[in-house]
Write an enzyme that holds these catalytic residues in place. Structure first.
Site, PDB file in Angstrom:
ATOM      1  N   SER A  43       0.834  -1.202   0.000  1.00 51.49           N
ATOM      2  CA  SER A  43       0.000   0.000   0.000  1.00 51.49           C
ATOM      3  C   SER A  43       0.874   1.259   0.000  1.00 51.49           C
ATOM      4  O   SER A  43       1.693   1.440  -0.899  1.00 51.49           O
ATOM      5  CB  SER A  43      -0.957  -0.050   1.195  1.00 51.49           C
ATOM      6  N   ASP A 155      -5.671  -4.127  -1.649  1.00 48.89           N
ATOM      7  CA  ASP A 155      -4.600  -3.745  -0.735  1.00 48.89           C
ATOM      8  C   ASP A 155      -3.949  -4.975  -0.090  1.00 48.89           C
ATOM      9  O   ASP A 155      -4.616  -5.799   0.537  1.00 48.89           O
ATOM     10  CB  ASP A 155      -5.183  -2.838   0.355  1.00 48.89           C
TER      11      ASP A 155
END
Length: 276
Positions: A43, A155
């Site tokens: 991320s 993610d």
């Protein structure tokens, strides 16, 4: 500057706009000649790792990141799979780094995402950097999943927020993890912030299973900093720098103890990882 290509690896965790703290950590290590030989990120950590791996200094990355505003970096969508599209993240990466591929980075780099259909960890080792970053930053429920080669990717924090195990697979002998979710969240002011806080709290509850595998874990004090506000970049950078300075003695000790490895052994292990 002394590089440690056979030894030191850095795993950078997610944290949305708290990711600026990663840059302070990188600066602290760089000043002491402890430049990582391996980088892996999830991320926001993937974004910081990527820009650094392609040769951009920490201060310059911070200045670039200040141009990334929450609403400018995303597009509202009416998809049933997410509130926002993060295609603009890919455009942002290409604007500053070009249409590069991961394997051309000056420091070996890996980016972690997750397959939302199977729950598998997906590690980008080669291919489009922009695609990898877009995939790794797709927070479930907030962003539409990235469609990559028939997979729906989100993610990577849901499978390994601080991707230390990937560093070990890459061949790093000393693995340093940077965890930005060390507790404390600001009261949300929007639906997106509610979802982000809930996501981050859930990740915090499970992160220690993998981050504890690090030889050194760095946790900047970020309580009270918003996940969506880029206006605190200077303070976040300073917190990262401070925590990096505090970890220097331990990291240096481990690097010196580990000693050098032959380039032949390193290259063989890294090639095996790339081909796996």
């Amino acid at each position: 500057m002394k590089d440690n290509p056979q030894i030191l690896g850095l795993a950078l965790g997610g944290g949305a706009f708290r990711g600026t703290a990663h840059l302070g950590v990188l600066k602290a290590l760089e000043e002491e000649g402890l430049r990582p030989g391996f980088l892996c990120g999830t991320s926001a950590g993937a974004m910081a790792a990527a820009f650094y791996a392609f040769g951009m200094p920490p201060e310059e990355i911070r200045n670039v990141a200040r141009n990334l505003r929450w609403l400018k970096a995303t597009n509202f969508t009416f998809s049933k799979l997410g509130l926002l599209s993060n295609n603009e993240i890919g455009k942002f990466v290409e604007k500053y780094l070009g249409e590069v591929v991961i394997e051309d980075s000056s420091i070996p780099l890996a980016v972690v995402a997750a397959d939302i259909s199977s729950g598998e960890k997906v590690v980008f080792k080669t291919g489009s950097l922009a695609t990898a970053i877009m995939s790794s930053t797709c927070i479930p429920g907030v962003f539409m999943p990235a469609q990559v080669k028939g997979r729906m990717l989100v993610d990577g924090a849901i499978v390994e927020n601080v991707p230390v195990t990937v560093l070990k697979e890459m061949g790093a002998k000393v693995c340093v993890g940077v965890d930005l979710g060390s507790g404390g969240y600001r009261q949300p002011e929007s639906l997106v912030e509610v979802v982000l806080n809930a996501f981050s709290i859930a990740i915090d509850r499970t992160i220690h299973n993998t981050s504890d595998q690090a030889d050194v874990i760095i946790r900047p004090s970020l309580a009270g900093y918003s996940l969506t506000d880029s206006g605190n970049s200077i303070k976040l950078y300073a917190e990262g720098y401070r925590s990096g300075i505090m970890a220097l003695d331990k990291i240096r000790e481990l690097v010196e103890k580990a000693g050098p490895s032959s380039l032949e052994v390193l290259e063989q292990k890294f090639r095996s990882w790339l081909e796996s």
